[in-house]
Design an enzyme around this catalytic site. Structure first.
Site, PDB file in Angstrom:
ATOM      1  CB  CYS A 299      -1.144  -0.018   1.061  1.00  8.93           C
ATOM      2  SG  CYS A 299      -2.316   1.056   0.690  1.00  8.93           S
TER       3      CYS A 299
ATOM      4  CG  HIS B 169      -3.563  -3.414   2.835  1.00 11.47           C
ATOM      5  ND1 HIS B 169      -2.587  -2.998   3.665  1.00 11.47           N
ATOM      6  CD2 HIS B 169      -4.215  -2.273   2.369  1.00 11.47           C
ATOM      7  CE1 HIS B 169      -2.775  -1.704   3.792  1.00 11.47           C
ATOM      8  NE2 HIS B 169      -3.610  -1.112   3.144  1.00 11.47           N
TER       9      HIS B 169
ATOM     10  CD  GLU C 129      -1.430  -6.050   5.145  1.00 12.00           C
ATOM     11  OE1 GLU C 129      -1.309  -6.167   4.231  1.00 12.00           O
ATOM     12  OE2 GLU C 129      -1.948  -4.888   5.679  1.00 12.00           O
TER      13      GLU C 129
END
Ligand SMILES: [Mn+2]
Length: 254
Positions: free
Chosen positions: A118, A221, A223
């Site tokens: 990001c 994102h 993660e």
């Protein structure tokens, strides 16, 4: 994971910054980042929030890879943009200086891997000489909501460029991703290539170095998705594998 602790690569994570009142600042990372690195056998280490370049250099000497995490906007002063733009959010020159220093050091070194997520995608492009769209809705349009509040949901399609590193590690040309950004890459840094774009509006969703170093960034994102989204898991696996493959020090110059 069968590797001993000694063989597990040490991954430095840059922290986000939050004003606390008075002159107090918090530095922190979302737990999903450290979990994602642990899940693929890496050892995450959150860096202190500092622009002390000697300390950063000494810390960098001990790690095998760098993960640039998400967060607020990069100060447009770093890429010749309009620093008075009213859409700017959570600008921290301290964080900018720290991350631009670390990113440029590893880019110059050309060896250890860097993964940007990001804001990290934006930092890597700026560090390498590119510029940013300051606000996607006002500069590109609202055909796709890139600031979707459903942070863990797959909300828009991304087309991955054939022949890129991202394509090789994901093994698909279209994937669906989450999206929590209002900025994006504008003019690409000379050494980078676009590895993915948002399907409907062409917003840059991933960039990478065109060369042997793993220097790759996603605008989404991963993660928040890695446990149930194979393309995001593959990104962390490839990053940590690259960190494991690179010795910290070498006697040769690149
Ligand atoms: Mn997006």
């Amino acid at each position: 994971m069968t590797a001993s602790a000694k063989q597990r690569p040490l991954i430095a994570l840059t922290p986000d910054v939050q004003e606390r009142g008075g002159s107090g600042l918090n530095s922190y990372v979302h737990k999903e980042y450290t979990d994602a690195v642990l899940a693929v056998g890496g050892l995450p280490m959150v860096l202190p929030l500092t622009d002390d370049e000697l300390a950063l250099e000494a810390l960098l000497a001990r790690v095998d890879g760098l993960l640039l995490t998400g967060g607020g906007d990069v100060d447009p002063a770093f890429f010749g943009g309009d620093a008075s733009n009213p859409t700017l959010k959570s600008v921290s020159r301290l964080r900018d200086q720290m991350e631009l220093f670390l990113t440029r050091r590893l880019l110059d070194e050309g060896r250890r891997p860097v993964l940007g997520i990001c804001r990290g995608c934006q930092v890597m492009n700026v560090a390498a000489g590119g510029t940013l769209v300051l606000d996607v809705p006002s500069e590109i349009g609202a055909a796709v909501n890139h600031s979707d509040p459903r942070q863990f949901e797959l909300v828009h399609d991304v087309n991955i460029e054939a022949g890129t590193r991202l394509h090789a590690l994901v093994g698909a040309t279209t994937i669906r991703v989450n999206s929590s950004h209002h900025q994006a890459v504008k003019e690409l840094a000379p050494c980078l290539r676009v590895s993915a774009r948002s399907a409907r509006d062409g917003v840059v969703e991933a960039v990478e170095l065109d060369g042997p170093q793993f220097f790759l960034a996603a605008q989404w994102h991963p993660e928040r998705l890695h446990a149930r989204h194979e393309p995001s898991a593959a990104l962390f696996r490839a990053f940590v594998a690259a960190a494991a493959a690179k010795p910290r020090r070498t006697l040769r110059k690149k």
